[in-house]
Design a protein around this motif. Structure first.
Motif, PDB file in Angstrom:
ATOM      1  N   PRO A  98       0.824  -1.213   0.000  1.00 34.97           N
ATOM      2  CA  PRO A  98       0.000   0.000   0.000  1.00 34.97           C
ATOM      3  C   PRO A  98       0.859   1.264   0.000  1.00 34.97           C
ATOM      4  O   PRO A  98       1.943   1.284   0.575  1.00 34.97           O
ATOM      5  N   LYS A  99       0.350   2.297  -0.628  1.00 36.48           N
ATOM      6  CA  LYS A  99       1.050   3.580  -0.718  1.00 36.48           C
ATOM      7  C   LYS A  99       0.105   4.716  -0.353  1.00 36.48           C
ATOM      8  O   LYS A  99      -1.106   4.602  -0.455  1.00 36.48           O
ATOM      9  N   LEU A 100       0.697   5.820   0.062  1.00 36.30           N
ATOM     10  CA  LEU A 100      -0.052   7.029   0.389  1.00 36.30           C
ATOM     11  C   LEU A 100      -0.258   7.837  -0.878  1.00 36.30           C
ATOM     12  O   LEU A 100       0.693   8.104  -1.612  1.00 36.30           O
ATOM     13  N   GLN A 101      -1.494   8.210  -1.132  1.00 39.45           N
ATOM     14  CA  GLN A 101      -1.816   9.025  -2.298  1.00 39.45           C
ATOM     15  C   GLN A 101      -2.402  10.344  -1.827  1.00 39.45           C
ATOM     16  O   GLN A 101      -3.299  10.363  -0.992  1.00 39.45           O
ATOM     17  N   GLN A 102      -1.876  11.442  -2.351  1.00 38.79           N
ATOM     18  CA  GLN A 102      -2.393  12.770  -2.039  1.00 38.79           C
ATOM     19  C   GLN A 102      -2.511  13.548  -3.348  1.00 38.79           C
ATOM     20  O   GLN A 102      -1.780  13.277  -4.303  1.00 38.79           O
ATOM     21  N   PHE A 103      -3.412  14.514  -3.383  1.00 38.00           N
ATOM     22  CA  PHE A 103      -3.583  15.299  -4.599  1.00 38.00           C
ATOM     23  C   PHE A 103      -4.149  16.664  -4.234  1.00 38.00           C
ATOM     24  O   PHE A 103      -4.603  16.892  -3.118  1.00 38.00           O
ATOM     25  N   GLY A 104      -4.077  17.563  -5.180  1.00 35.74           N
ATOM     26  CA  GLY A 104      -4.613  18.894  -4.937  1.00 35.74           C
ATOM     27  C   GLY A 104      -4.508  19.778  -6.159  1.00 35.74           C
ATOM     28  O   GLY A 104      -4.072  19.360  -7.236  1.00 35.74           O
ATOM     29  N   MET A 105      -4.899  21.039  -5.958  1.00 34.94           N
ATOM     30  CA  MET A 105      -4.861  22.031  -7.015  1.00 34.94           C
ATOM     31  C   MET A 105      -4.313  23.308  -6.393  1.00 34.94           C
ATOM     32  O   MET A 105      -4.788  23.742  -5.347  1.00 34.94           O
ATOM     33  N   THR A 106      -3.297  23.890  -7.028  1.00 37.19           N
ATOM     34  CA  THR A 106      -2.634  25.070  -6.491  1.00 37.19           C
ATOM     35  C   THR A 106      -2.585  26.154  -7.570  1.00 37.19           C
ATOM     36  O   THR A 106      -2.161  25.876  -8.701  1.00 37.19           O
ATOM     37  N   PRO A 107      -3.006  27.381  -7.233  1.00 41.02           N
ATOM     38  CA  PRO A 107      -2.960  28.457  -8.233  1.00 41.02           C
ATOM     39  C   PRO A 107      -1.540  29.002  -8.411  1.00 41.02           C
ATOM     40  O   PRO A 107      -0.699  28.870  -7.530  1.00 41.02           O
ATOM     41  N   PHE A 108      -1.285  29.631  -9.559  1.00 42.18           N
ATOM     42  CA  PHE A 108      -0.008  30.316  -9.796  1.00 42.18           C
ATOM     43  C   PHE A 108      -0.269  31.586 -10.606  1.00 42.18           C
ATOM     44  O   PHE A 108      -1.272  31.705 -11.313  1.00 42.18           O
ATOM     45  N   VAL A 109       0.670  32.536 -10.464  1.00 42.31           N
ATOM     46  CA  VAL A 109       0.593  33.805 -11.195  1.00 42.31           C
ATOM     47  C   VAL A 109       2.000  34.171 -11.640  1.00 42.31           C
ATOM     48  O   VAL A 109       2.952  34.098 -10.861  1.00 42.31           O
ATOM     49  N   ILE A 134       5.585  12.551  -7.870  1.00 45.71           N
ATOM     50  CA  ILE A 134       4.630  13.653  -7.959  1.00 45.71           C
ATOM     51  C   ILE A 134       4.532  14.064  -9.419  1.00 45.71           C
ATOM     52  O   ILE A 134       5.547  14.149 -10.118  1.00 45.71           O
ATOM     53  N   VAL A 135       3.323  14.279  -9.869  1.00 46.06           N
ATOM     54  CA  VAL A 135       3.056  14.675 -11.246  1.00 46.06           C
ATOM     55  C   VAL A 135       2.180  15.909 -11.195  1.00 46.06           C
ATOM     56  O   VAL A 135       1.231  15.977 -10.414  1.00 46.06           O
ATOM     57  N   GLY A 136       2.504  16.897 -12.021  1.00 47.02           N
ATOM     58  CA  GLY A 136       1.702  18.115 -12.087  1.00 47.02           C
ATOM     59  C   GLY A 136       1.321  18.439 -13.507  1.00 47.02           C
ATOM     60  O   GLY A 136       2.043  18.115 -14.453  1.00 47.02           O
ATOM     61  N   MET A 137       0.201  19.078 -13.657  1.00 45.23           N
ATOM     62  CA  MET A 137      -0.234  19.540 -14.970  1.00 45.23           C
ATOM     63  C   MET A 137      -0.990  20.848 -14.791  1.00 45.23           C
ATOM     64  O   MET A 137      -1.521  21.135 -13.723  1.00 45.23           O
ATOM     65  N   SER A 138      -1.021  21.633 -15.839  1.00 49.69           N
ATOM     66  CA  SER A 138      -1.703  22.924 -15.792  1.00 49.69           C
ATOM     67  C   SER A 138      -3.094  22.792 -16.390  1.00 49.69           C
ATOM     68  O   SER A 138      -3.354  21.889 -17.189  1.00 49.69           O
ATOM     69  N   ASN A 139      -3.938  23.752 -16.046  1.00 55.93           N
ATOM     70  CA  ASN A 139      -5.267  23.782 -16.639  1.00 55.93           C
ATOM     71  C   ASN A 139      -5.236  24.417 -18.035  1.00 55.93           C
ATOM     72  O   ASN A 139      -6.261  24.552 -18.681  1.00 55.93           O
ATOM     73  N   SER A 168      -1.163  34.777 -17.845  1.00 56.56           N
ATOM     74  CA  SER A 168      -0.200  34.980 -16.756  1.00 56.56           C
ATOM     75  C   SER A 168      -0.627  34.283 -15.469  1.00 56.56           C
ATOM     76  O   SER A 168      -0.027  34.487 -14.424  1.00 56.56           O
ATOM     77  N   TYR A 169      -1.649  33.454 -15.518  1.00 51.79           N
ATOM     78  CA  TYR A 169      -2.122  32.757 -14.315  1.00 51.79           C
ATOM     79  C   TYR A 169      -2.747  31.418 -14.712  1.00 51.79           C
ATOM     80  O   TYR A 169      -3.069  31.188 -15.875  1.00 51.79           O
ATOM     81  N   GLY A 170      -2.928  30.574 -13.710  1.00 55.32           N
ATOM     82  CA  GLY A 170      -3.546  29.278 -13.944  1.00 55.32           C
ATOM     83  C   GLY A 170      -3.520  28.435 -12.680  1.00 55.32           C
ATOM     84  O   GLY A 170      -3.272  28.940 -11.576  1.00 55.32           O
TER      85      GLY A 170
END
Length: 181
Positions: A98-109, A134-139, A168-170
């Motif tokens: 078993p592994k720990l899974q976490q996720f979220g959404m973070t704004p940037f400017v 960790i994997v990230g993607m933009s909107n 300039s943001y996302g």
């Protein structure tokens, strides 16, 4: 003639007539459990509510006594069910552990003419080490997301604006997976 007029052994073979002794002749509390044969009752009905936890022997209730659907989440204590109780591993690695899974959404400017910025992702629960994914993607496809650094409790993602993008943001959507403490 009363019983005081009779000798103690006046009757050698004495039998009561059928039906001659009724409940009126039996004093309250005179018949006890020891006076009854084990099979004295063919049909016996318990009063509603007469059996409680004190009357149940240790280990008296087994899985065969529990109806399907009788146990619901309401009967389970908080944190009673853990990964070891599951018939499957909800999130697992290639090793099957078993592994720990976490996720979220973070704004940037991005300010002014900047073409890159950093986003720090803080985890709700730290990992056992930095060997997590960790994997990230933009909107928006005009931004590229890369991993810059990582610690047990946080990771820094770098956001780079592509030349054809004028935003300039996302938001960075991210997911992290690895060994828990």
């Amino acid at each position: 003639i009363e019983s005081r007029h009779l000798a103690p052994n006046a009757f050698d073979d004495f039998t009561l007539a059928d039906g001659s002794v009724t409940g009126n002749q039996i004093a309250e509390g005179t018949i006890e459990r020891r006076h009854l044969r084990p099979d004295a009752f063919d049909t016996f009905t318990l009063a509603d509510g007469s059996i409680d936890g004190d009357k149940l022997g240790k280990s008296a209730v087994a899985s065969v006594h529990i109806s399907n659907g009788a146990v619901t989440g309401q009967q389970l204590a908080e944190s009673a069910v853990t990964a070891q109780h599951l018939a499957f591993t909800p999130v697992r690695s290639s090793s099957g552990k078993p592994k720990l899974q976490q996720f979220g959404m973070t704004p940037f400017v991005l300010t002014g003419a900047d073409t890159q910025t950093e986003v720090t992702v803080l985890f709700d629960e730290p990992y056992a080490g930095i060997n997590y994914v960790i994997v990230g993607m933009s909107n928006n496809q005009g931004f590229q997301i890369s991993l810059k650094s990582q610690r047990e409790d946080a990771a820094v993602l770098e956001v780079i604006r592509q030349p054809n993008c004028n935003l300039s943001y996302g938001f960075v959507s991210w997911i992290a997976l690895g060994p828990s403490l």
